[in-house]
Structures are given as C-alpha cells and as structure tokens.
Design a protein around this motif. Structure first.
Motif: not given
Length: 812
Positions: A694-697, A717-720, A750-752, A764-765
């Motif tokens: 659940x803490x991985x995107x 892979x760009x991870x969050x 970071x995710x937007x 997320x992330x």
C-alpha cells in the motif's frame, strides 16, 4: 420552396462555471485546460510512444497547449529515431540542430499526434510513405543500448556423495561463466572445476569482445572458436571478426541438438565438446533426453559418457553441426580468424594460422561460399554452392582441398566432398532438420587431425565417410515419428562411430506416451548397444493438478530390463517447489532401486537435493544454479543468466513481482535481475501492480529496453515510496480552490495531484514529515501556498488523512 437541411458539428465541452461544489465558499482555479475532452495541464510527462499503432518505447515528453489540447514538443532527431525518413522532407532543413517544433503536420503532410493522458500514451500517426522502409522486426541500431557497467558470475554446481560396498566417494562439478561490461566492451571467462579424488580446474575460454555495428559484426579477442559452417570448428587464441546474424531483423535471419540415450541405473551423464566438459547431470534408469545444452562452440561433435552406479561407462557421439545457410541476394556473411591453434591435446602441434570464410547471396536463390585455412605446414581451400529448391528444400554441396606436411617432411594431399540438405514438407508433416554426407580421400586431413600427425599418439585413422540425418514425420492427431542417425568411419581402421534413434510419440487428452529404439557404437568399443524403451505419462487432477505419474521400461541386447514408476510435479502450496519420487526394478541381479528429489526455482536461483539407492550404491545428489551481479547501484542476486539481461531498478519497491519470468521479484532494495533478453530487439519488462504494498506506487508499470550484444541494461522505474494521503486543504479564504495543483515541495519527481471538491487532494509516496506545495491561477494571477505536515507512526489506515491550513507564500 425546398430547403436543404443543414448539419452542425459540435465537440464535447465542459463549462467550468457549471461546477457545483459541496461548499459554496470554495473557489475554482483556472480550469480552461480541462474544458475539452481529455484536456490536461501542460508539462513534462513520462509516456509510452506509439507510431502507427506500434509500440516504440518510453520517454519524458514535454507538452504545450495548442488549440485547446496538449501537443508534444518534438525534434527532427526524435522523429528519425522513431523511423521517420526526415531527409525526404525539405521543411526540416529550416530547423537548426536540436530545434524543437510542435505542429508536426506542418513538416509532414497528414501527420498527426494525439495524447491519451489516462494511458500516458503518445500516439503519432505518420503516413507510410514518410517512414523508412524497414524489414519486419527492424530496430534502429542507434537505439541498441550498450548498457551499464556491470560484473557478474553465473554459476552451476552439481555434486554427489556415494556409498558403495567396496568404497565411498564424492564428486562435484562447478561451471562458471563470468563477465565484466564497460561501455561496448565485454570481458568473458568460462571455467569449470571437477573434484572427486583430485581437483581439476579448467579455464575453457577467456575473451574480450564488442559489437562492430557498422559491419553488423562482432569482434572477439582471446580464447574462442572458428566458425564451423565450412571447416570443422577449432579452438584458438587470437582475434576474430565475424558477421553476427542476431543483429539482423527477424525476417532476414539456428540449433542445439537433443541428446537421447538410455541409463541402466542411477547414472551420471557427462557431455564434452572439444575435449572439455560442458554439461553434467544425473538421470534415473531408463530413457533420457537432454534439451538444455549451452555449447561453447557453434559446431563440434559432442561426446556423451553415461557412468552407471556400478562404475561402468558407455560413450557415444552426438553430432552437432550447422545446417546449410542460404543468403538473400546481395547479402554477405563472413568470418576472419587469426591466432594460435589450441587442441586441448598435449601431443598436438600448436601453430599460428589464419582462417577466412565468405558466403554471398547470388541471384536465382543461389548462395556461393568458400574459405581458406593457412598455417605453416597446412593449407586448405574450400568452395561450395547452395541452392534453394523451393518446395523441395535447400541443398548445399562443397569440396575442400587440403595439403599437409608432417613433422618428418612427408606430404599428404587429399580432398573432401560434402552435401547437405534441409527441408520441411508442411503438407506431408515431414521435416528434414539436417541430412548430410561427406566423403574424404585417404590423404585428406582436417586441421585438427593434421596437427596430431606423427605425434607420440599420432592420429592416423583420419575420417573417411560421415552421414547424418534427422527427420520428423507428423501423423496428425496420432502423434509423430522421429528418426536421427549418425555414422562415421575411418581410413586404416575397421572401427566406426554409429548412433541411431527411432521413436514414435503421441498424446491423448493430456496423456503422453512414446516408444523408442536406440543403437550406439563407439570406435573405442567393439560391442554395440541396442535398446528400446516405452514410457507413458498421466497427469493427475484435484489437489494434485500440478502432478503426474509415469511408467518407463527399457531393455537392451545384453538381456538387461528395467521398470520404473515415478510421481512428480509441483507442491500444491508452492508451485515453485517441485518434487519427484520413484521406484524401480531391474534384471540381471540389479534388483530394486528408488529415489526422491526436491527442486526449488526461486527468484535468486535454483537448488536441487536428491537421494538415490540401488543394489550397488546409495547416493545423495545436490545442485545449485544462479547468478551474482554487481552494478552501479549495488549487488543483486538472480537466476541463471542469458547473454543479455536487465537490472530492474525500482528503488524502495521491495518484493514486487516481475511478469517476465518465473518467480521473478525485486529484492528488499527494489532491484532484480531479469535473466534473459533478446539482443538487438525490443524487450518489454512489466511490474505486477497487484504485488505492490500500500505504500508503493510507480509512474509506469512497463519499460522497453533494447540491449546490444551481451549487454546489461537497466530498466528504470520512477517509484513513490511512502504514505498514501488524502489531504484537506484550507487557506485564509476558506477551502483551497478546485483545480489547484499540489506536490511535495522541493521534489520535482514526486507525484502531482489536483485539488478536488471540498479542498481534498490524494497523493502517494508521502514521507512521515514534509511540506506540501500548492499552486493555482486566478484571473491571471499566480498563487502559491504551503502546508507542513506530520503523519503519526500509529496511523494504520491504508490511506492517511491530513487536514490543515495552507499558508500563502509570495513569489513562484
């Protein structure tokens, strides 16, 4: 009065003013980007690129708003990379190198672009006339990736501990394939160690190689083997430049033999090529087939030794040679080798030599080929022609003339004639994978034989005739017939080498069975072995759906008969753990035999453990295989490697499954080895999102890599990694406006997210502590606010909630 009806066309349009928010006090940001269907904010997005419906790869592309839609910012070099013939359009001449453009249709008539934001996919439609004409499967060599710096060891270990009435013993075999990659250069070593009463270490070959892309060739320096298509393959130390067919597209471009035999007991099977052991395994009583060879040379007969549990040995030869190679008109295939000959025999001479071969595709489906071998006391010249006979197959014929001067000064001259045939008759279901015949005169010696002349154990029984055939006949639903035969006889000797296998194999509703006949005769043994075998395999159902039971019986001309019953398959609760249990009985006083084994196929390699027992011995066997790879980001363990492989880099995404293999997954750091890729071709590597915590995107679940020869490429892979958080944002005027953009401050990767109704935004992330930055436009004025946040470690919800006041900031 008549009036023609009028037609009106309208596109879907969303009026931001029509928004009804749950809070009347919440304002809306500038939402004109979203007013049309599929509209989004301009920016740089990681997208997959598709050209005319074909996947091309992934890239970060910048998009700008034009005519109420996002349009990609491109360069002429990018289009050329996508296969567009930009040189055919003068409009590109006005652009400076690296200059960008957005209106692709102004440069290529009828070309369009379309951005599917939900799929993160850029679709380019280019008229076919504007594309470079390429063969099916073609990949631009400019896209071949030399890969990252890396060092690896690929290992295979097998061993046994045997107890017999007269003595006990142990045996181990270790095969290592090691390498270092740096830029386009590859350093490789193949070594093996055998240990029983003594330890014997052999370095089979060490070489340095690289691709020569302009020549579609490969350069290799060190210990290697000559091409075996015209002359018999020999080992040497030197340099070699030769065509590499793997660089060609699929539509423009063969072969490892299956070794079949019969074991009378729990036996060890050893396979040697050019005097070196390249494979070793343990088999049960009855018929066996070895299908996973990794030969060290392109050709060269394989010597197979079956060592029974009572210590007796039987040896036979498995032919291994290239089939006729037909080239398209105008194509050239060549090899050039120079160095010092190395036979592996102490009594052999080791002169320096040069070998060259050339194939050229002629009109009317003819191929002309030839070659030379030149050494101080040896000269050989070969010339041949191949012809595609259409529905009748392909036929090649050649003649080799050789002149040898022995140590005593005596001179030998002779010739060798060869014919090869290959064909698959699809309608009749008949396939000749190889049929060949060679005749050599008494004065003809190939290079290896010539170098052994007049030594202490000089080779005088030079080859005379050699025949090979391998044919399969399909019989519809009834099954298929298989026949393979090999015969080699010699001058000055009555001995010969012969092998024959004939079999019928069939299947019905998952039940498979077969009957086979085997004949082997070695020039070093007068007595031939004749045997037949029958086997049947029945799959099970229910809780044992992954298991089968089998029965095998065999008998030979010496009166030996054996029966074997086995149950094998995968453990129901763990499909990666395979088991086998067996019980058998043999005649001639052999009595009963039994065995059990476990085989685990894990993400970091494979391990085996077995126990066997018969009248003469009891034996414990073990084995392990896998790889260790060092790369710029650390050390990663993996399964057994192919020539080209990939390092998956998904930092922080631990234990995520990878769909490109069996039981592949990232380690605790988020790294993994994808063990086998196809060089010079597109390879798609996909992460299994269902296995993520659940803490991985990740921003993209798939990556496209195109490795060069023997390359170690990186799939990034760009991870969050962090919390999934639903923020509710307020400012000094109430709720943050609908449509504002939110992102973790000071982290452009970071995710937007976009602020929704009620001032909420999902991201997320997110770390335990951080600052959220929110931006929006209102009446042409840019606004920015920040929200420091802390997420308590005690929160256990999959989606955390944070409610806070976003503090207005000056400037952008």
């Amino acid at each position: 009065m008549l009036c023609r009806p009028g037609f009106a066309r309208a596109e879907d349009y969303f009026d931001p003013a029509a928004l009804e928010l749950s809070s009347p006090q919440q304002k809306t940001a500038d939402l004109h980007y979203f007013a049309t269907q599929g509209g989004q904010q301009p920016g740089t997005y990681p997208v997959s690129i598709w050209v005319n419906g074909q996947a091309f790869g992934q890239s970060n592309i910048t998009f700008v708003e034009q005519n109420d839609k996002l349009t990609p910012v491109l360069t002429a070099a990018q289009l050329a990379e996508y296969g567009v013939n930009v040189s055919a359009f003068s409009s590109f001449d006005n652009l400076h190198e690296g200059e960008t453009f957005t209106r692709i249709g102004q440069y290529i008539p009828d070309a369009t672009s379309q951005f599917d934001f939900s799929a993160q996919r850029l679709n380019l439609s280019i008229p076919q006339a504007a594309m470079n004409v390429q063969s099916r499967g073609y990949v631009d060599p400019a896209r071949w990736d030399d890969g990252i710096p890396a060092a690896f060891v690929d290992y295979t270990l097998s061993g046994s501990q045997t107890e017999q009435s007269t003595h006990n013993g142990h045996s181990s075999f270790l095969n290592l394939r090691s390498g270092i990659n740096l830029g386009p250069w590859r350093l490789r070593n193949m070594s093996s160690m055998q240990y029983d009463t003594t330890r014997r270490w052999h370095s089979l070959s060490t070489y340095l190689q690289r691709d020569v892309i302009s020549l579609k060739s490969q350069l290799r320096m060190g210990d290697t083997y000559t091409s075996g298509e015209i002359f018999d393959s020999v080992q040497f130390r030197g340099a070699q430049l030769m065509s590499n067919d793997e660089m060609l597209p699929d539509s423009l471009r063969g072969f490892a033999p299956v070794i079949r035999g019969v074991a009378h007991s729990n036996a060890k099977v050893t396979v040697s090529q050019h005097g070196y052991v390249i494979y070793e395994t343990y088999v049960s009583p009855g018929a066996f087939a070895i299908k996973d060879l990794y030969p060290t040379a392109q050709s060269g007969d394989l010597e197979v030794t079956v060592k029974e549990s009572d210590g007796s040995e039987r040896t036979f030869t498995q032919p291994f040679a290239s089939v006729p190679f037909m080239l398209r008109e105008g194509r050239i295939k060549y090899s050039l080798s120079a160095g010092r000959f190395h036979s592996g025999q102490d009594q052999s001479r080791s002169p320096t030599f040069i070998q060259s071969t050339l194939f050229y595709g002629l009109p009317a489906e003819f191929t002309l080929y030839g070659g030379t071998q030149l050494a101080e006391d040896y000269h050989a010249l070969a010339l041949g022609v191949g012809h595609n006979l259409g529905e009748l197959g392909s036929l090649g014929a050649d003649v080799t003339l050789a002149d040898t001067t022995a140590l005593s000064g005596k001179r030998y001259s002779g010739h060798s004639l060869r014919a090869q045939y290959q064909k698959s008759f699809a309608e009749a279901g008949t396939s000749f994978s190889l049929a060949s015949y060679r005749y050599s005169s008494s004065g003809f010696y190939d290079f290896s034989e010539a170098m052994m002349l007049e030594s202490q154990y000089g080779l005088i029984d030079n080859k005379r005739t050699r025949q090979e055939i391998a044919v399969t006949q399909e019989l519809g639903d009834a099954g298929n017939l298989s026949l393979s035969a090999y015969s080699q006889d010699y001058w000055h000797s009555q001995s010969s080498d012969k092998t024959l296998h004939a079999g019928f194999y069939s299947a019905w509703k998952g039940i498979s069975w077969g009957v086979g006949y085997y004949y082997t005769k070695s020039s070093s043994h007068n007595d031939p072995d004749r045997s037949w075998s029958f086997n049947i395999n029945i799959p099970l159902g229910g809780m044992l759906a992954g298991s089968s039971v089998s029965y095998t019986t065999s008998s030979d001309n010496h009166g030996y008969t054996s029966h074997q019953v086995a149950m094998y398959g995968s453990v129901p609760t763990n499909p990666n753990l395979n088991y086998s249990v067996q019980q058998g009985y043999a005649s001639q006083g052999q009595g009963s035999n039994s065995g059990a084994s476990l085989d685990y196929h894990g993400g970091y390699g494979e391990t085996q453990l077995g126990y066997r027992r018969d009248r003469d011995s009891s034996q414990i066997t073990w084995g392990a295989s896998g790889s260790i790879v060092a790369h710029p980001h650390g050390i990663t363990l993996g399964q057994s490697l192919g020539d080209s492989f990939a390092i998956v880099r998904a930092p922080g995404a631990a234990n995520v499954a990878i769909e490109n293999g069996s039981n592949l997954h990232t380690d605790w750091r988020g790294y993994a080895v994808v063990p086998t890729l196809t060089a010079y071709h597109k390879n798609f590597i996909t992460l299994d999102t269902q296995s993520m915590t659940s803490d991985t995107d990740v921003e993209q679940f798939g990556a496209t890599v195109i490795p060069g020869g023997s390359a170690v490429v990186e799939a990034n892979y760009m991870t969050h990694i962090g919390h999934r958080v639903l923020f509710t944002l307020h400012d000094h005027q109430g709720l943050v406006p609908f449509g504002a953009s939110a992102q973790l401050a000071d982290d452009k990767t970071a995710a937007t997210g976009m602020v929704a109704d009620g001032g909420t935004v999902y991201l997320s992330g997110m770390p335990d502590d951080g600052t959220l930055e929110v931006r929006w436009n209102d009446a042409g004025v840019a606004h920015r606010c920040t929200l420091p946040f802390h997420i308590a470690a005690t929160e256990q919800d999959a989606v955390k909630r944070v409610d806070g006041k976003c503090l207005s900031q000056r400037g952008l």
